[in-house]
Design an enzyme around this catalytic site. Structure first.
Site, PDB file in Angstrom:
ATOM      1  N   ARG A  19       1.122  -7.137   1.566  1.00  0.00           N
ATOM      2  CA  ARG A  19       2.490  -6.599   1.690  1.00  0.00           C
ATOM      3  C   ARG A  19       2.651  -5.327   0.839  1.00  0.00           C
ATOM      4  O   ARG A  19       2.669  -4.221   1.350  1.00  0.00           O
ATOM      5  CB  ARG A  19       3.505  -7.681   1.274  1.00  0.00           C
ATOM      6  CG  ARG A  19       4.942  -7.348   1.626  1.00  0.00           C
ATOM      7  CD  ARG A  19       5.642  -6.391   0.682  1.00  0.00           C
ATOM      8  NE  ARG A  19       5.669  -6.819  -0.714  1.00  0.00           N
ATOM      9  CZ  ARG A  19       6.100  -6.046  -1.699  1.00  0.00           C
ATOM     10  NH1 ARG A  19       6.524  -4.808  -1.467  1.00  0.00           N
ATOM     11  NH2 ARG A  19       6.082  -6.476  -2.957  1.00  0.00           N
ATOM     12  N   ASP A  20       2.695  -5.480  -0.473  1.00  0.00           N
ATOM     13  CA  ASP A  20       2.911  -4.317  -1.344  1.00  0.00           C
ATOM     14  C   ASP A  20       1.789  -3.309  -1.135  1.00  0.00           C
ATOM     15  O   ASP A  20       2.009  -2.088  -1.165  1.00  0.00           O
ATOM     16  CB  ASP A  20       2.931  -4.789  -2.807  1.00  0.00           C
ATOM     17  CG  ASP A  20       3.649  -3.831  -3.729  1.00  0.00           C
ATOM     18  OD1 ASP A  20       4.075  -2.764  -3.260  1.00  0.00           O
ATOM     19  OD2 ASP A  20       3.787  -4.142  -4.923  1.00  0.00           O
ATOM     20  N   HIS A 220       4.298  -7.887 -12.632  1.00  0.00           N
ATOM     21  CA  HIS A 220       3.942  -7.161 -11.400  1.00  0.00           C
ATOM     22  C   HIS A 220       3.749  -5.699 -11.819  1.00  0.00           C
ATOM     23  O   HIS A 220       4.669  -4.884 -11.729  1.00  0.00           O
ATOM     24  CB  HIS A 220       5.091  -7.322 -10.400  1.00  0.00           C
ATOM     25  CG  HIS A 220       4.909  -6.622  -9.090  1.00  0.00           C
ATOM     26  ND1 HIS A 220       4.609  -7.271  -7.912  1.00  0.00           N
ATOM     27  CD2 HIS A 220       5.006  -5.318  -8.743  1.00  0.00           C
ATOM     28  CE1 HIS A 220       4.541  -6.405  -6.909  1.00  0.00           C
ATOM     29  NE2 HIS A 220       4.780  -5.197  -7.397  1.00  0.00           N
ATOM     30  N   CYS A 253       4.294   2.193  -3.569  1.00  0.00           N
ATOM     31  CA  CYS A 253       5.644   1.909  -3.097  1.00  0.00           C
ATOM     32  C   CYS A 253       6.158   3.145  -2.372  1.00  0.00           C
ATOM     33  O   CYS A 253       6.153   4.234  -2.944  1.00  0.00           O
ATOM     34  CB  CYS A 253       6.573   1.537  -4.250  1.00  0.00           C
ATOM     35  SG  CYS A 253       8.268   1.270  -3.693  1.00  0.00           S
ATOM     36  N   ASN A 262      -0.870  -1.734  -6.910  1.00  0.00           N
ATOM     37  CA  ASN A 262      -0.777  -2.705  -8.000  1.00  0.00           C
ATOM     38  C   ASN A 262      -2.124  -2.769  -8.681  1.00  0.00           C
ATOM     39  O   ASN A 262      -3.129  -2.350  -8.122  1.00  0.00           O
ATOM     40  CB  ASN A 262      -0.513  -4.110  -7.440  1.00  0.00           C
ATOM     41  CG  ASN A 262       0.924  -4.322  -7.134  1.00  0.00           C
ATOM     42  OD1 ASN A 262       1.399  -3.876  -6.107  1.00  0.00           O
ATOM     43  ND2 ASN A 262       1.612  -4.978  -8.039  1.00  0.00           N
TER      44      ASN A 262
HETATM   45  C1  LIG Z   1      17.427  -2.918   3.210  1.00  0.00           C
HETATM   46  C2  LIG Z   1      17.555  -1.988   4.373  1.00  0.00           C
HETATM   47  C3  LIG Z   1      17.355  -2.744   5.676  1.00  0.00           C
HETATM   48  C4  LIG Z   1      18.970  -1.419   4.365  1.00  0.00           C
HETATM   49  O1  LIG Z   1      19.047  -0.335   5.256  1.00  0.00           O
HETATM   50  P1  LIG Z   1      20.436   0.153   5.820  1.00  0.00           P
HETATM   51  O2  LIG Z   1      20.183   1.311   6.737  1.00  0.00           O
HETATM   52  O3  LIG Z   1      21.375   0.365   4.686  1.00  0.00           O
HETATM   53  O4  LIG Z   1      20.869  -1.156   6.608  1.00  0.00           O
HETATM   54  P2  LIG Z   1      21.869  -1.444   7.749  1.00  0.00           P
HETATM   55  O5  LIG Z   1      22.316  -2.859   7.546  1.00  0.00           O
HETATM   56  O6  LIG Z   1      22.915  -0.356   7.852  1.00  0.00           O
HETATM   57  O7  LIG Z   1      20.962  -1.411   9.070  1.00  0.00           O
HETATM   58  C5  LIG Z   1      20.389  -0.206   9.557  1.00  0.00           C
HETATM   59  C6  LIG Z   1      19.366  -0.575  10.646  1.00  0.00           C
HETATM   60  O8  LIG Z   1      18.314  -1.370  10.092  1.00  0.00           O
HETATM   61  C7  LIG Z   1      18.277  -2.640  10.755  1.00  0.00           C
HETATM   62  N1  LIG Z   1      17.988  -3.663   9.759  1.00  0.00           N
HETATM   63  C8  LIG Z   1      18.732  -4.027   8.705  1.00  0.00           C
HETATM   64  N2  LIG Z   1      18.119  -4.984   8.010  1.00  0.00           N
HETATM   65  C9  LIG Z   1      16.956  -5.247   8.647  1.00  0.00           C
HETATM   66  C10 LIG Z   1      15.902  -6.143   8.398  1.00  0.00           C
HETATM   67  N3  LIG Z   1      15.908  -6.970   7.339  1.00  0.00           N
HETATM   68  N4  LIG Z   1      14.846  -6.156   9.239  1.00  0.00           N
HETATM   69  C11 LIG Z   1      14.815  -5.321  10.306  1.00  0.00           C
HETATM   70  N5  LIG Z   1      15.802  -4.437  10.592  1.00  0.00           N
HETATM   71  C12 LIG Z   1      16.859  -4.402   9.764  1.00  0.00           C
HETATM   72  C13 LIG Z   1      19.653  -2.801  11.359  1.00  0.00           C
HETATM   73  O9  LIG Z   1      19.608  -3.704  12.449  1.00  0.00           O
HETATM   74  C14 LIG Z   1      19.956  -1.384  11.776  1.00  0.00           C
HETATM   75  O10 LIG Z   1      19.200  -1.092  12.938  1.00  0.00           O
HETATM   76  P3  LIG Z   1      19.692   0.028  14.001  1.00  0.00           P
HETATM   77  O11 LIG Z   1      21.034  -0.448  14.452  1.00  0.00           O
HETATM   78  O12 LIG Z   1      19.733   1.344  13.266  1.00  0.00           O
HETATM   79  O13 LIG Z   1      18.599  -0.026  15.036  1.00  0.00           O
HETATM   80  C15 LIG Z   1      16.579  -0.811   4.301  1.00  0.00           C
HETATM   81  O14 LIG Z   1      16.921  -0.027   3.191  1.00  0.00           O
HETATM   82  C16 LIG Z   1      15.153  -1.267   4.174  1.00  0.00           C
HETATM   83  O15 LIG Z   1      14.594  -1.866   5.063  1.00  0.00           O
HETATM   84  N6  LIG Z   1      14.533  -0.962   3.057  1.00  0.00           N
HETATM   85  C17 LIG Z   1      13.143  -1.386   2.866  1.00  0.00           C
HETATM   86  C18 LIG Z   1      12.687  -1.038   1.538  1.00  0.00           C
HETATM   87  C19 LIG Z   1      11.298  -1.562   1.303  1.00  0.00           C
HETATM   88  O16 LIG Z   1      10.746  -2.348   2.038  1.00  0.00           O
HETATM   89  N7  LIG Z   1      10.754  -1.086   0.188  1.00  0.00           N
HETATM   90  C20 LIG Z   1       9.461  -1.506  -0.232  1.00  0.00           C
HETATM   91  C21 LIG Z   1       9.491  -2.905  -0.785  1.00  0.00           C
HETATM   92  S1  LIG Z   1      10.149  -3.010  -2.459  1.00  0.00           S
HETATM   93  C22 LIG Z   1       8.783  -2.784  -3.424  1.00  0.00           C
HETATM   94  O17 LIG Z   1       7.732  -2.501  -2.924  1.00  0.00           O
HETATM   95  C23 LIG Z   1       8.905  -3.039  -4.886  1.00  0.00           C
HETATM   96  C24 LIG Z   1       8.301  -4.387  -5.290  1.00  0.00           C
HETATM   97  C25 LIG Z   1       9.042  -5.556  -4.664  1.00  0.00           C
HETATM   98  O18 LIG Z   1       6.942  -4.496  -4.861  1.00  0.00           O
HETATM   99  C26 LIG Z   1       8.344  -4.550  -6.813  1.00  0.00           C
HETATM  100  C27 LIG Z   1       7.893  -3.312  -7.595  1.00  0.00           C
HETATM  101  O19 LIG Z   1       6.703  -2.926  -7.490  1.00  0.00           O
HETATM  102  O20 LIG Z   1       8.719  -2.762  -8.290  1.00  0.00           O
END
Ligand SMILES: CC(C)(COP(=O)([O-])OP(=O)([O-])OC[C@H]1O[C@@H](n2cnc3c(N)ncnc32)[C@H](O)[C@@H]1OP(=O)([O-])[O-])[C@@H](O)C(=O)NCCC(=O)NCCSC(=O)C[C@@](C)(O)CC(=O)[O-]
Length: 312
Positions: A19-20, A220, A253, A262
């Site tokens: 995933r990450d 992490h 990320c 990581n």
């Molecule tokens: C959170 C949102 C969805 C908000 O995104 P948004 O645009 O604010 O959300 P929305 O509710 O307005 O929806 C916009 C569109 O996204 C769809 N949507 C809404 N939710 C979902 C969902 N769950 N799955 C699939 N689709 C989704 C929704 O249906 C819509 O589709 P459209 O009408 O435009 O076709 C967006 O910002 C997003 O997906 N962000 C992903 C960020 C991400 O994955 N980042 C990497 C992971 S975090 C990380 O790596 C850090 C970590 C965890 O490892 C720890 C560390 O290292 O620090």
């Protein structure tokens, strides 16, 4: 909270490479992901983050998570195609209720919500403020609880933010406590851009451990500045016994410029075994898995240990 001041005898590795790691590499086929996940389980890893139900527009590399989890569903009498390994927990990242619903439909064993200790990172990563993210997580927690699905909580930017620089330790502790009190069974402390150094890392863990039991914390740490092993070592005698890592040091990320992968799982497992700390992982098999996915990606293996180890 009194810290342990002795080393753990066993550390549980939470493998985040699929995933990450893969969320920030060039896309690979679902088949390649499944091969990797199968190899990781075969190497003895018991906790595997296999995908993420986020917007495919934001992270296209995770768009096939439904197919990944479908292949991991438990076998039933009709269908013998599952690659699930008994005793392994396969988890998924879910930013909101929609993500949770998709993860539940696909059969994830557990899910993770992810917040941040930095306002700007929260906006860039999940398009909302820290407080808004907490409000979004409430219904996720409620539905997961109703369905008996354990929820893990991530806090990003615990040792620094790509946009804001230093982050106050008190804010890290505050967000961690909120996620814990909401019902997360474990809080994973993310040094998202790998800027931490050992004393800072330890001070941060000690501050969080005043509000969240240290046994409920995981490390992490990204390895961007080559500090992750040293940072882990500095925190190992606090009572923490869960470490997130990514085979072959995959990934980074997408919303943190400059974040490398990581810490490589091979490197941390080698260090732990050398310190007499068990992980239950076969390092040789793990290194083979890391080499194979690195070959698929056409990139150098990010694990120093895997590069050094003789493999047949
Ligand atoms: C959170 C949102 C969805 C908000 O995104 P948004 O645009 O604010 O959300 P929305 O509710 O307005 O929806 C916009 C569109 O996204 C769809 N949507 C809404 N939710 C979902 C969902 N769950 N799955 C699939 N689709 C989704 C929704 O249906 C819509 O589709 P459209 O009408 O435009 O076709 C967006 O910002 C997003 O997906 N962000 C992903 C960020 C991400 O994955 N980042 C990497 C992971 S975090 C990380 O790596 C850090 C970590 C965890 O490892 C720890 C560390 O290292 O620090």
């Amino acid at each position: 909270m009194r810290l342990a001041n002795s080393l753990p005898t066993h550390v549980s590795i939470f493998e985040v490479g699929a995933r990450d790691g893969l969320q920030n590499e060039k896309p690979v086929t679902t088949e390649d992901k499944l091969t990797l996940i199968e190899q990781l389980a075969d190497a003895g890893i018991k906790r595997i983050e296999a995908g993420s139900f986020v917007s495919p527009k934001w992270v296209p590399q995770m768009a096939d998570s439904k197919d990944v989890f479908t292949a991991l569903k438990p076998n039933d009498l009709q269908d013998q195609s599952s690659i699930r390994k008994a005793g392994v927990v396969y988890s998924a990242l879910t930013p909101n209720l929609k993500g949770l619903e998709l993860a539940l439909d696909a059969g994830a064993d557990e899910v993770a919500i992810f917040g941040a200790a930095s306002e700007t990172f929260s906006q860039r990563n999940i398009n909302c403020s820290i407080e808004e993210s907490i409000a979004r997580f409430e219904p996720v927690m409620a539905m997961a609880k109703a369905r008996n699905i354990p929820v893990r909580g991530y806090v990003s930017c615990v040792l620094g933010c790509p946009y804001e620089g230093d982050i106050a330790i008190d804010e890290v502790a505050r967000v961690s406590e909120i996620l814990y009190k909401m019902g997360c069974y474990e809080i994973s402390l993310g040094d998202t851009i790998g800027v931490g150094t050992p004393i800072k890392a330890r001070n941060m863990v000690e501050a969080v451990a005043k509000l969240v039991p240290v046994k409920k914390l995981a490390l992490h740490f990204h390895d961007t500045y080559g500090q992750a092993l040293a940072n882990i070592q500095a925190c190992l005698d606090t009572g923490i016994s869960v470490i997130d890592s990514s085979v072959a040091g995959l990934g980074g990320c997408p919303y943190a410029k400059g974040a490398s992968g990581n810490l490589a799982t091979e490197d941390v497992v080698y260090m732990l075994h050398g310190m007499g700390i068990e992980t239950g992982i076969d390092l040789h098999k793990l290194a083979k898995a890391g080499h194979q996915i690195s070959q698929v990606l056409g990139r150098q293996n990010g694990s120093k240990v895997a590069q050094a180890m003789p493999l047949d």
